[in-house]
Design a protein around this motif. Structure first.
Motif, short mmCIF file in Angstrom:
data_model
loop_
_atom_site.label_atom_id
_atom_site.label_comp_id
_atom_site.label_asym_id
_atom_site.label_seq_id
_atom_site.Cartn_x
_atom_site.Cartn_y
_atom_site.Cartn_z
N PHE A 44 -13.43 54.08 39.02
CA PHE A 44 -14.16 55.25 38.51
C PHE A 44 -14.17 56.38 39.54
CE2 PHE A 44 -17.08 52.38 35.70
CZ PHE A 44 -16.03 52.19 34.82
N LEU A 76 -17.45 63.27 38.11
CA LEU A 76 -17.06 62.31 37.08
C LEU A 76 -17.16 60.88 37.58
CD1 LEU A 76 -15.57 61.38 34.44
CD2 LEU A 76 -13.43 61.81 35.69
N GLY A 77 -16.75 60.66 38.83
CA GLY A 77 -16.74 59.30 39.37
C GLY A 77 -18.10 58.64 39.37
N ILE A 79 -20.77 59.64 37.78
CA ILE A 79 -21.29 59.59 36.41
C ILE A 79 -20.83 58.31 35.72
CG2 ILE A 79 -21.13 60.65 34.12
CD1 ILE A 79 -21.01 63.39 35.59
N LEU A 80 -19.55 57.99 35.86
CA LEU A 80 -19.04 56.76 35.26
C LEU A 80 -19.70 55.52 35.86
CD1 LEU A 80 -15.22 57.60 35.07
CD2 LEU A 80 -16.82 57.47 33.16
N VAL A 81 -19.93 55.55 37.18
CA VAL A 81 -20.56 54.41 37.85
C VAL A 81 -21.99 54.20 37.35
CG1 VAL A 81 -21.46 53.58 40.06
CG2 VAL A 81 -19.15 54.53 39.94
N GLY A 84 -22.05 54.29 33.10
CA GLY A 84 -21.24 53.18 32.59
C GLY A 84 -21.68 51.84 33.15
N ILE A 188 -26.88 62.40 34.30
CA ILE A 188 -25.68 63.19 34.59
C ILE A 188 -26.04 64.46 35.34
CG2 ILE A 188 -23.86 64.59 33.51
CD1 ILE A 188 -23.77 62.40 31.30
#
Length: 261
Positions: A44, A76-77, A79-81, A84, A188
């Motif tokens: 991510f 983005l990284g 946020i995905l961690v 997600g 976010i």
């Protein structure tokens, strides 16, 4: 634990308890699950770093407003961690709160850090290799990837350490702020500005560098493995000091401990 209203942000003292509880839960994860979640987190962060690389292609990567956009894209990284769900070494510096409070042992903390660090490395480096075979690094993006890796390899040791400490203070503050939010959108927004800030300032993130160096090599960067390892070692130490000492222990003193029981 709730705030005055179910839609309010959690208060700092409540966040401290939530972070402590999260640390206990992280330490209790089975090894296989912990490693897979760490591998995902490395990938991510790699996606964020790859997007940053493309964003900075064709502009001055060192200075200027373009770095604000690059930082926002790199977000983005994390946020995905966070949204997600994954295990990130730098964010797990906050587990020190649970360790100091006696909720998890030092051995459990180091077990988590070791497994997660390795998983992050495999995920980030693996994604960089995949990008190398995508064809994307054959063009202008590849030139940017090489320049990023070569610039990082030239950072003096002390500067790498200090930039690592400052970086993870902001990363852990971003993670801390996500615990205040009750919605994905709130999380976010909590991530966006601290992460944009550390990228804008040119600070150093160990897991991102696990992607940037292999990506640079796949693009033909003239960086020795030894230079990359030295950078990664001192950036990692700085990340631990900035996250565990600068954020986790400070908030533990402020909101946990005997004086608050």
């Amino acid at each position: 634990m709730t705030g005055s209203d179910k839609h309010d942000a959690y208060k700092p003292a409540e966040i401290a308890v939530l972070v402590e509880t999260a640390g206990v839960n992280k330490a209790a994860l089975p090894v296989a699950q912990m490693f897979v979640l760490a591998l995902l987190a490395g990938a991510f962060i790699g996606f964020g770093a790859a997007a940053y690389t493309m964003t900075m292609t064709g502009v001055d990567t060192g200075f200027g407003p373009s770095r604000v956009l690059g930082g926002a894209v790199f977000s983005l990284g994390l946020i995905l961690v966070i949204v997600g769900g994954a295990e990130l070494f730098t964010g797990n510096a906050l587990m020190v709160m649970a360790t100091v409070e006696g909720k998890i042992s030092l051995g459990a903390l180091l077990r988590n850090w070791g497994i997660v660090y390795l998983g992050n490395l495999v995920g980030a480096a693996g994604l960089a290799i995949v990008f190398g075979y995508s064809g994307l690094l054959a063009g202008p993006m590849g030139s940017t990837a090489s320049a990023i890796a070569e610039a990082k390899a030239q950072i003096p040791i002390l500067e790498a350490f200090v930039r690592g400490a400052l970086c993870n203070a902001l990363v852990c503050l971003a993670v801390w702020l996500t615990f205040a939010a009750r919605t994905a959108g709130g999380k976010i927004l909590a991530i966006l500005w601290p992460i944009t800030g550390f990228v804008l300032l040119g600070l150093e993130h160990s897991v991102a560098n696990m992607f940037f160096f292999p990506q640079g090599w796949m693009a033909g960067a003239q960086v020795s493995v030894n230079a990359a390892l030295i950078n990664l070692f001192f950036v990692t130490l700085g990340n631990i000091v900035g996250g565990a000492g600068g954020v986790a222990l400070a908030y533990r003193f402020a909101y946990l401990g005997p004086a608050h029981r």
